[in-house]
Design an enzyme around this catalytic site. Sequence first.
Site, PDB file in Angstrom:
ATOM      1  N   ARG A  38      78.949 -47.759  10.865  1.00 31.03           N
ATOM      2  CA  ARG A  38      78.405 -46.434  10.506  1.00 31.03           C
ATOM      3  C   ARG A  38      77.944 -46.370   9.051  1.00 31.03           C
ATOM      4  O   ARG A  38      78.231 -45.392   8.354  1.00 31.03           O
ATOM      5  CB  ARG A  38      79.436 -45.334  10.764  1.00 31.03           C
ATOM      6  N   ARG A  42      76.440 -39.390   7.755  1.00 35.14           N
ATOM      7  CA  ARG A  42      76.507 -38.136   6.992  1.00 35.14           C
ATOM      8  C   ARG A  42      77.131 -38.262   5.611  1.00 35.14           C
ATOM      9  O   ARG A  42      76.986 -37.373   4.790  1.00 35.14           O
ATOM     10  CB  ARG A  42      77.285 -37.089   7.794  1.00 35.14           C
ATOM     11  N   ARG A  51      68.430 -35.371   8.053  1.00 30.48           N
ATOM     12  CA  ARG A  51      69.041 -34.551   9.129  1.00 30.48           C
ATOM     13  C   ARG A  51      68.739 -33.063   8.983  1.00 30.48           C
ATOM     14  O   ARG A  51      68.829 -32.318   9.961  1.00 30.48           O
ATOM     15  CB  ARG A  51      70.564 -34.770   9.143  1.00 30.48           C
ATOM     16  N   ASP A  87      72.120 -44.542  18.903  1.00 32.26           N
ATOM     17  CA  ASP A  87      73.439 -44.068  19.335  1.00 32.26           C
ATOM     18  C   ASP A  87      73.822 -44.733  20.647  1.00 32.26           C
ATOM     19  O   ASP A  87      72.970 -45.057  21.475  1.00 32.26           O
ATOM     20  CB  ASP A  87      73.491 -42.549  19.490  1.00 32.26           C
ATOM     21  N   TYR A 163      82.391 -42.331  29.021  1.00 29.70           N
ATOM     22  CA  TYR A 163      81.595 -41.185  28.545  1.00 29.70           C
ATOM     23  C   TYR A 163      80.925 -40.466  29.712  1.00 29.70           C
ATOM     24  O   TYR A 163      80.891 -39.242  29.795  1.00 29.70           O
ATOM     25  CB  TYR A 163      80.510 -41.641  27.569  1.00 29.70           C
TER      26      TYR A 163
HETATM   27  O1  CP3 Z   1      74.791 -46.968  10.594  1.00 23.96           O
HETATM   28  C1  CP3 Z   1      75.265 -46.686  11.707  1.00 23.96           C
HETATM   29  O2  CP3 Z   1      76.216 -47.320  12.190  1.00 23.96           O
HETATM   30  C2  CP3 Z   1      74.662 -45.538  12.436  1.00 23.96           C
HETATM   31  C3  CP3 Z   1      74.210 -45.828  13.803  1.00 23.96           C
HETATM   32  C4  CP3 Z   1      75.197 -45.368  14.856  1.00 23.96           C
HETATM   33  C5  CP3 Z   1      75.357 -44.026  15.305  1.00 23.96           C
HETATM   34  N1  CP3 Z   1      76.205 -44.046  16.365  1.00 23.96           N
HETATM   35  C6  CP3 Z   1      74.653 -42.825  14.790  1.00 23.96           C
HETATM   36  C7  CP3 Z   1      75.404 -41.538  14.848  1.00 23.96           C
HETATM   37  C8  CP3 Z   1      76.042 -46.173  15.616  1.00 23.96           C
HETATM   38  C9  CP3 Z   1      76.304 -47.676  15.495  1.00 23.96           C
HETATM   39  C10 CP3 Z   1      76.673 -45.311  16.571  1.00 23.96           C
HETATM   40  C11 CP3 Z   1      77.586 -45.813  17.610  1.00 23.96           C
HETATM   41  C12 CP3 Z   1      78.398 -44.842  18.337  1.00 23.96           C
HETATM   42  N2  CP3 Z   1      78.020 -43.617  18.822  1.00 23.96           N
HETATM   43  C13 CP3 Z   1      79.714 -45.090  18.759  1.00 23.96           C
HETATM   44  C14 CP3 Z   1      80.458 -46.381  18.562  1.00 23.96           C
HETATM   45  C15 CP3 Z   1      80.978 -46.520  17.201  1.00 23.96           C
HETATM   46  C16 CP3 Z   1      82.338 -45.993  17.008  1.00 23.96           C
HETATM   47  O3  CP3 Z   1      82.495 -45.215  16.047  1.00 23.96           O
HETATM   48  O4  CP3 Z   1      83.259 -46.377  17.751  1.00 23.96           O
HETATM   49  C17 CP3 Z   1      80.163 -43.963  19.448  1.00 23.96           C
HETATM   50  C18 CP3 Z   1      81.522 -43.762  20.046  1.00 23.96           C
HETATM   51  C19 CP3 Z   1      79.082 -43.042  19.496  1.00 23.96           C
HETATM   52  C20 CP3 Z   1      79.044 -41.700  20.156  1.00 23.96           C
HETATM   53  C21 CP3 Z   1      78.925 -40.628  19.167  1.00 23.96           C
HETATM   54  N3  CP3 Z   1      77.811 -40.391  18.419  1.00 23.96           N
HETATM   55  C22 CP3 Z   1      79.909 -39.659  18.821  1.00 23.96           C
HETATM   56  C23 CP3 Z   1      81.308 -39.585  19.392  1.00 23.96           C
HETATM   57  C24 CP3 Z   1      79.330 -38.824  17.865  1.00 23.96           C
HETATM   58  C25 CP3 Z   1      79.902 -37.564  17.268  1.00 23.96           C
HETATM   59  C26 CP3 Z   1      80.958 -37.866  16.290  1.00 23.96           C
HETATM   60  C27 CP3 Z   1      80.594 -37.368  14.939  1.00 23.96           C
HETATM   61  O5  CP3 Z   1      80.897 -38.101  13.990  1.00 23.96           O
HETATM   62  O6  CP3 Z   1      80.035 -36.264  14.840  1.00 23.96           O
HETATM   63  C28 CP3 Z   1      78.032 -39.321  17.579  1.00 23.96           C
HETATM   64  C29 CP3 Z   1      77.085 -38.765  16.600  1.00 23.96           C
HETATM   65  C30 CP3 Z   1      76.476 -39.736  15.656  1.00 23.96           C
HETATM   66  N4  CP3 Z   1      75.885 -40.932  15.979  1.00 23.96           N
HETATM   67  C31 CP3 Z   1      76.378 -39.564  14.255  1.00 23.96           C
HETATM   68  C32 CP3 Z   1      75.706 -40.691  13.749  1.00 23.96           C
HETATM   69  C33 CP3 Z   1      75.317 -40.984  12.308  1.00 23.96           C
HETATM   70  C34 CP3 Z   1      76.924 -38.344  13.525  1.00 23.96           C
HETATM   71  C35 CP3 Z   1      76.007 -37.744  12.573  1.00 23.96           C
HETATM   72  C36 CP3 Z   1      75.010 -36.727  13.030  1.00 23.96           C
HETATM   73  O7  CP3 Z   1      75.278 -35.841  13.841  1.00 23.96           O
HETATM   74  O8  CP3 Z   1      73.915 -36.833  12.428  1.00 23.96           O
END
Ligand code: CP3
Length: 364
Positions: A38, A42, A51, A87, A163
């Site tokens: 990640r 944010r 964003r 994502d 999921y």
């Molecule tokens: O640099 C990076 O790694 C960003 C790329 C990335 C995102 N999601 C963007 C994102 C990657 C590699 C992911 C993978 C991802 N997505 C996982 C596996 C990684 C892990 O943490 O185990 C999972 C479980 C998801 C599903 C997901 N996406 C969830 C549960 C959430 C909400 C949680 C939260 O933090 O709000 C997301 C949203 C998400 N995906 C964000 C980002 C940067 C949150 C920021 C936003 O809303 O802009």
Amino acid sequence: MKSAKKETAPADNLLDGNRFVRACLRRPVDRTPVWFLRQAGRYMQEYRDVRKHHTLVEICRQPELAAEVTITAAEKLGVDAAIIFADLLLPLEPMGLPFEFQAGEGPVIHHPVRTAQDVAALRTDRADQLDYVARAIQKVATHFGGRLGIIGFCGAPYTLASYMIEAGGSRNYIHTKQLMYGDTTAWRRLLDKIIVVLTEYCRLQVEAGADVIQIFDSWVGSLSVADYRDYAFEASMRLVRAVQAMGVPVIYFGVETTGLLPIMSSTGADVIGLDWRQPLDEGWRAVGHACAVQGNLDPITLFAPLDVLEKRVKEILRAANGRPGHIFNLGHGIVPGTPVENVQAVVRMVHKFRLNDNAEAVHA
Ligand code: CP3
């Protein structure tokens, strides 16, 4: 097609290929490569600025934006690899399961998969709709021109299935396990369908220039070793092998995996991502030294004073003990609010570290 995995150069030049890909293949490197789970998100002002004008899914779907976010984060941190901004859930849409991210609640899937009929209705013929991710990778690859490793990614079959079934995150995975135990045929069909789509999706990413694919099994820690063996292992192994057959190394990462590491390693993944709960050397012993490892700083350590942070970073590097095949990373993703300068400091600490160089304070 990439040939990184199969090459066996008789005179192995440390400067052949980038150090991240070399470490994935357990080749010697000039210094330990580092990137962060990640790393674009944010906690970074530049991401928050983008964003303000776009939703998460809009960023993912516009290759120009996804590439910009990916490149900005990697350059600002000075890391050795860039993970494509995308994502885990993107493949759900072409399978027929629309989803949205609701502020503060994470992802929501409106029509969860609960029955054999729901599984039968899922489509596997539209992975090409995910081409926007490949186009973003192409842009990132062109920008870096081989200087950095480029990481494509997808979810593991178990994590993606859970999921789809739970309709979002879950505490106890009751619906997932009910389907798994109660209608094992439907469960296996679901995993088969996910593998078809993910294999195509990874192929698009590799053909576009991904050097390595990371498979995220973020929820695998909800399984006992016996349930992983009986209900998840084979699907993960098939996906790992299918991606390796495309000629790129695979990183397989899960969370709360201490007891699962030996069996996760027997999927044949080139690298196992270790979570932060276990000392790195113990984790490496559990996956076996014929496998590379990635990890495993607790992401919340990034909130600590620099001297504490440095102590933990060095402990991990010493635990790796110079053995080829260590990629420094966190044991899970960076959280919002993390000070960017501390993330940058970790990159400097890793890059300056030399074994037997205990006294030097590298953050000064
Ligand atoms: O640099 C990076 O790694 C960003 C790329 C990335 C995102 N999601 C963007 C994102 C990657 C590699 C992911 C993978 C991802 N997505 C996982 C596996 C990684 C892990 O943490 O185990 C999972 C479980 C998801 C599903 C997901 N996406 C969830 C549960 C959430 C909400 C949680 C939260 O933090 O709000 C997301 C949203 C998400 N995906 C964000 C980002 C940067 C949150 C920021 C936003 O809303 O802009």
